[in-house]
Design a protein around this motif. Structure first.
Motif, mmCIF file in Angstrom:
data_model
loop_
_atom_site.group_PDB
_atom_site.id
_atom_site.type_symbol
_atom_site.label_atom_id
_atom_site.label_comp_id
_atom_site.label_asym_id
_atom_site.label_seq_id
_atom_site.Cartn_x
_atom_site.Cartn_y
_atom_site.Cartn_z
ATOM 1 N N ASP A 1 1.887 6.783 -0.526
ATOM 2 C CA ASP A 1 0.862 5.893 -1.054
ATOM 3 C C ASP A 1 1.146 5.503 -2.506
ATOM 4 O O ASP A 1 1.201 6.361 -3.395
ATOM 5 C CB ASP A 1 -0.497 6.596 -0.955
ATOM 6 N N ASN B 1 0.823 -1.204 0.000
ATOM 7 C CA ASN B 1 0.000 0.000 0.000
ATOM 8 C C ASN B 1 0.861 1.261 0.000
ATOM 9 O O ASN B 1 0.498 2.273 -0.577
ATOM 10 C CB ASN B 1 -0.914 0.003 1.230
ATOM 11 N N THR C 1 -5.274 -3.789 1.862
ATOM 12 C CA THR C 1 -5.685 -3.803 0.456
ATOM 13 C C THR C 1 -6.856 -2.868 0.184
ATOM 14 O O THR C 1 -7.123 -2.535 -0.973
ATOM 15 C CB THR C 1 -6.053 -5.230 0.019
#
Length: 759
Positions: free
Chosen positions: A444, A404, A477
């Motif tokens: 991110d 992530n 996720t």
């Protein structure tokens, strides 16, 4: 300081001329500006230099009477190098001389260059922090600029264009026993690239130059810089970095994102030799994290080369953190406990993240290099030894992986970095400037980017094939999306997120068809079912309900969320991320559950009886089988936790451990009772508290009934059996003839019973 020497000469003359005078004139202190001062108006790297510091009124060191030390180094490319001593080292060389109250000095001689022992490194800027001997009082970073007439800063030449060689990929390409080609992708979302790219490392003595041993070629068609290195020693480890930047002064030192080993100047020295013996020394020419390659691979000889998970949908997974599992905090310690885990009966180990993370002390959710496994736990061979040994005992190994996000040490973040805002730039082709979802930490990843997809899939394939692992648990996720969301909307159905995860799952299955894939997802059921239909499993957090029953509270204690035939949930009572049930018992238990250890362990056993007897994969957080009652917040949420292996010497805790062992054995020896074809029913809601909770499972040939009394009082309960037959008390082996399908049985408080039609 300007005119400092002249001032001292005049003062000396005045003193000498007054020898015949009985009253000597005291030597005055030269007037200094507050802060840092130098005795030369134009400091030179090849001359001695005296640094004087005058503490400003109200500053941390003003009025301080103890010893002062200089923490100092040469600043090159905005990085401190040739730092003379660690922050907490009080060495004589760095001790400041007190001139008078609030004024101290230090002389760098015979020359600045020699004092720092900086060799041929250009010396144009020095950094200082003056601090108290205990390090509690300090200045800000203070800078001194110098002239270096001997060594000049490196000036990159114009770009050399050349097509990328055939059959190479980004990263480190082993061509033959003496040749390696390095490839660095550099093309931002606007189509631009850096103005220069070089490599520096052991193969060129860490010398930057504009020859073919340092300057990289540019291929605009592929978006890559590349260089081929020849005449290498196949058995030698080579450390290196990329040196890239722009004509406006930006200089970036990068490791290789695809390397399998890094050297960290700040943290490697704190890794015990027993954990990582014979580590390569950090090179003098490196700045920050450097990468390592070796042409000759280890050619590991696997004892078990074809391990297969038996009954994958009935796994009992043991979540392990190397750091907190044994005294040595590493693979060596965990290896010594494999027989313990085998005797417990677990058939899979899920390792908290082991890919290289920042520092040595972490949960691992701060990754920086994804192809390298962290040296804080052991060598590459040790990781393989551990996995091979697990397979020998019949246990699968699952890696917890973090795609992530990544930290600022990850090369893809550093290559396109906004230092002013401490974020990735908006033209970074790998990362979002800000995460679109509300759960972000660090930086991110944009999983819609083809570059990110390629990187992640390549990494998954590498881990499966290089380390022979059996699957993955994907962290967060829910964040694999570019759709903006809030806490209240992030779990809503997201088709693009599903497509991303299916793409990764397909890559995994292509490399290892039977790999076990788990998602920490926590989205709406429609989305989880679709992912489950693609062969993935989903984390199922039941911590709150099982903590409620552990404490003896009926409210919000229903277990029904643990099981559904689809999706294929991996249920757990505890994970690394939840408060421990045994700790909550001590804090908020009802009645004797707060004060009596025996009652607490019995209640946790009853919890376990309504956990392991439910179909579907299950996960245990390490030491849950002992009633570990240290809070998750001890030493900070992610901080190191105390070990309590001595728990097993306690009769009540050992009884809990033995309950886990018996229940896991029940699952392992009777898989037909825990499959998707099992006829399963249960009464485990809040309304079943007083009448007792029940589970009934049946296959074509076997039956099982579980009854639990979670209350503080003994009780008589009516049990309904699916068939009238010979039954057994599974815990004691006692036979019982059931002629009628209902039977009343006494069950003490905090206790359970399991009845089976087989001994």
């Amino acid at each position: 300081m300007k005119n400092y020497l002249l001032f001292m000469l005049v003062s000396l003359c005045i003193y000498s001329c007054s020898d015949n005078d009985e009253t000597k004139i005291p030597e005055p202190t030269p007037e200094l500006k507050e802060g840092i001062n130098t005795d030369l108006e134009s400091p030179d790297a090849d001359k001695a230099l005296t640094i004087t510091y005058k503490a400003p009124s109200g500053s941390a060191l003003y009025g301080y009477t103890g010893d002062i030390y200089a923490h100092t180094g040469i600043i090159t490319e905005d990085t401190w190098t040739y730092v003379v001593a660690d922050w907490n080292q009080n060495i004589d060389k760095c001790k400041m001389k007190k001139i008078e109250d609030n004024i101290w000095s230090i002389t760098l001689s015979p020359s600045v260059r020699q004092w720092y022992n900086s060799g041929e490194t250009p010396v144009t800027k020095l950094g200082f922090v003056f601090r108290s001997s205990d390090g509690k009082k300090q200045t800000d970073d203070l800078l001194v600029t110098l002239t270096d007439n001997k060594y000049q800063e490196f000036v990159p030449a114009a770009i050399k264009q050349a097509p990328l060689p055939a059959n190479v990929v980004e990263g480190i390409n082993i061509i033959n026993n003496s040749t390696v080609t390095l490839v660095l992708y550099d093309k931002d979302t606007d189509g631009n690239h850096k103005d220069f790219a070089h490599v520096t490392g052991d193969f060129n003595n860490w010398k930057l130059s504009n020859d073919d041993n340092s300057q990289m070629f540019r291929d605009d068609a592929s978006g890559c810089w590349w260089i081929t290195l020849n005449n290498l020693d196949a058995t030698k480890e080579y450390a290196f970095q990329y040196y890239v930047g722009t004509q406006n002064g930006e200089i970036i030192r990068l490791g290789d994102a695809y390397c399998e080993k890094i050297l960290d100047p700040d943290n490697d020295k704190n890794i015990p030799a027993a954990t990582y013996p014979d580590n390569k020394n950090y090179p003098e020419g490196g700045k920050g994290i450097v990468s390592v390659f070796q042409i000759q691979k280890d050619n590991y000889n696997w004892k078990i080369s074809n391990f297969k998970i038996q009954h994958p949908d009935q796994l009992v997974i043991y979540e392990m953190h190397f750091r907190d599992f044994t005294v040595s905090n590493d693979i060596n310690g965990a290896m010594q406990k494999l027989n313990y885990l085998k005797s417990l009966g677990v058939n899979a180990i899920e390792l908290m993240p082991v890919q290289e993370f920042d520092g040595n002390d972490s949960w691992g959710y701060n990754p920086c290099f994804f192809f390298a496994l962290d040296k804080a736990y052991g060598t590459k061979k040790m990781y393989k030894d551990f996995i091979d040994a697990c397979h020998e005992t019949g246990m699968a190994v699952i890696f917890d992986v973090v795609y992530n996000h990544a930290t600022g040490n990850m090369p893809f973040t550093k290559l396109y970095w906004d230092s002013k805002n401490n974020k990735t730039t908006k033209n970074n082709p790998y990362f979002n400037v800000d995460a679109p979802h509300p759960y972000s930490v660090f930086h991110d990843f944009n999983h819609e980017s083809p570059l990110v997809r390629q990187f992640v899939k390549r990494n998954l394939k590498f881990l499966l094939e290089e380390y022979h692992i059996d699957g993955f648990r994907f962290d967060l996720t829910k964040g694999f999306t570019q759709h903006s969301s809030t806490e209240s909307t992030a779990s809503q159905y997201d088709a693009s997120r599903i497509a991303i995860l299916k793409d990764y799952n397909a890559a995994i299955k292509e490399s290892k068809p039977d790999a076990f894939v788990i998602l920490e997802h926590f989205c709406e059921n429609k989305e989880e079912k679709e992912l489950a239909a693609d062969g993935m499993h989903l984390w199922r957090n039941m911590n709150n309900a099982y903590c409620q029953t552990a404490m003896g509270w009926n409210e919000n204690s229903a277990f029904s969320g643990l099981y559904e035939s689809t999706p294929a949930w991996v249920g757990f009572m505890e994970s690394h991320d939840e408060e421990r049930a045994a700790f909550k018992q001590i804090q908020w238990g009802d009645g004797m559950l707060k004060t009596d250890l025996s009652a607490r362990m019995q209640q946790l056993s009853t919890n376990a009886s309504f956990f392991f007897t439910v179909p579907g994969p299950k996960m245990i957080w390490q030491f849950g089988e002992m009633g570990y009652d240290v809070s998750i917040e001890e030493n900070g949420r992610t901080g190191k936790k105390p070990l309590h292996w001595e728990y097993l010497d306690n009769t009540d805790r050992k009884a809990l451990h033995d309950t886990y062992t018996r229940l896991i054995k029940l699952r392992n020896e009777n898989p037909e009772l825990f499959s998707s074809n099992t006829q399963f029913s249960w009464e485990v809601g809040a309304s079943n508290w007083e009448q007792g909770r029940f589970i009934t499972s049946s296959s074509t040939t076997k039956h099982m009934v579980v009854m639990g009394n979670f209350s503080n009082t003994d009780g008589e309960y009516t049990i309904t059996f699916p068939v009238a037959d010979k039954w057994y008390n599974y815990l004691t082996g006692e036979e019982m003839e059931v002629k009628e399908k209902t039977l009343k049985i006494e069950v003490p408080a905090h206790s359970y019973r399991i009845f089976t039609t087989f001994p």
